[in-house]
Scaffold this motif. Sequence first.
Motif, PDB file in Angstrom:
ATOM      1  N   ASN A  27     -23.365  18.136  12.216  1.00  0.00           N
ATOM      2  CA  ASN A  27     -23.043  18.572  13.577  1.00  0.00           C
ATOM      3  C   ASN A  27     -24.023  19.622  14.091  1.00  0.00           C
ATOM      4  N   THR A  30     -27.318  17.707  14.804  1.00  0.00           N
ATOM      5  CA  THR A  30     -27.170  16.826  15.964  1.00  0.00           C
ATOM      6  C   THR A  30     -27.106  17.634  17.252  1.00  0.00           C
ATOM      7  N   TYR A  31     -26.399  18.754  17.234  1.00  0.00           N
ATOM      8  CA  TYR A  31     -26.362  19.611  18.420  1.00  0.00           C
ATOM      9  C   TYR A  31     -27.769  20.093  18.768  1.00  0.00           C
ATOM     10  N   ASP A  34     -29.695  16.853  20.119  1.00  0.00           N
ATOM     11  CA  ASP A  34     -29.163  16.164  21.302  1.00  0.00           C
ATOM     12  C   ASP A  34     -28.755  17.066  22.457  1.00  0.00           C
ATOM     13  N   LYS A  35     -28.277  18.234  22.183  1.00  0.00           N
ATOM     14  CA  LYS A  35     -27.800  19.123  23.257  1.00  0.00           C
ATOM     15  C   LYS A  35     -28.783  20.249  23.544  1.00  0.00           C
ATOM     16  N   TRP A  36     -29.071  21.047  22.519  1.00  0.00           N
ATOM     17  CA  TRP A  36     -29.913  22.226  22.717  1.00  0.00           C
ATOM     18  C   TRP A  36     -31.287  21.835  23.240  1.00  0.00           C
ATOM     19  N   LYS A  38     -32.190  19.433  25.047  1.00  0.00           N
ATOM     20  CA  LYS A  38     -32.166  18.925  26.421  1.00  0.00           C
ATOM     21  C   LYS A  38     -31.672  19.931  27.446  1.00  0.00           C
ATOM     22  N   THR A  39     -31.051  21.020  26.978  1.00  0.00           N
ATOM     23  CA  THR A  39     -30.457  21.950  27.940  1.00  0.00           C
ATOM     24  C   THR A  39     -31.013  23.364  27.898  1.00  0.00           C
ATOM     25  N   SER A  40     -31.555  23.758  26.756  1.00  0.00           N
ATOM     26  CA  SER A  40     -32.016  25.140  26.633  1.00  0.00           C
ATOM     27  C   SER A  40     -33.419  25.323  27.196  1.00  0.00           C
TER      28      SER A  40
END
Length: 100
Positions: A27, A30-31, A34-36, A38-40
């Motif tokens: 997790n 993957t965060y 996939d998340k960090w 694309k957003t940070s």
Amino acid sequence: MKEVILSADGDSMVYLVPEVVANDLGNYCTYFCDKWMKTSPHAKKYKIKNVYCYNEADFIDYLNEYVFPEKKSVFVKNLGWTDFGRNLPVEYKDHPYFNF
């Protein structure tokens, strides 16, 4: 702190990370991917021609700088090529593993 094995389509690297990361390695990785990424705004340095380029050392930098700055993760050992964790030395068979 607990040992994990990370790779990026190359050698398998052993790192000592906070136990909470080791216990939920998939997790956390993957965060990061996939998340960090694309957003940070801090992830912009990994974007080259609209493609993100990073490896296990970048994940460790992310943990040390943004997630657990008070519990620094450290490199322990290079296990060499292990065929994506399929050929780990016996003493590392039960370690959490993630390939980026």
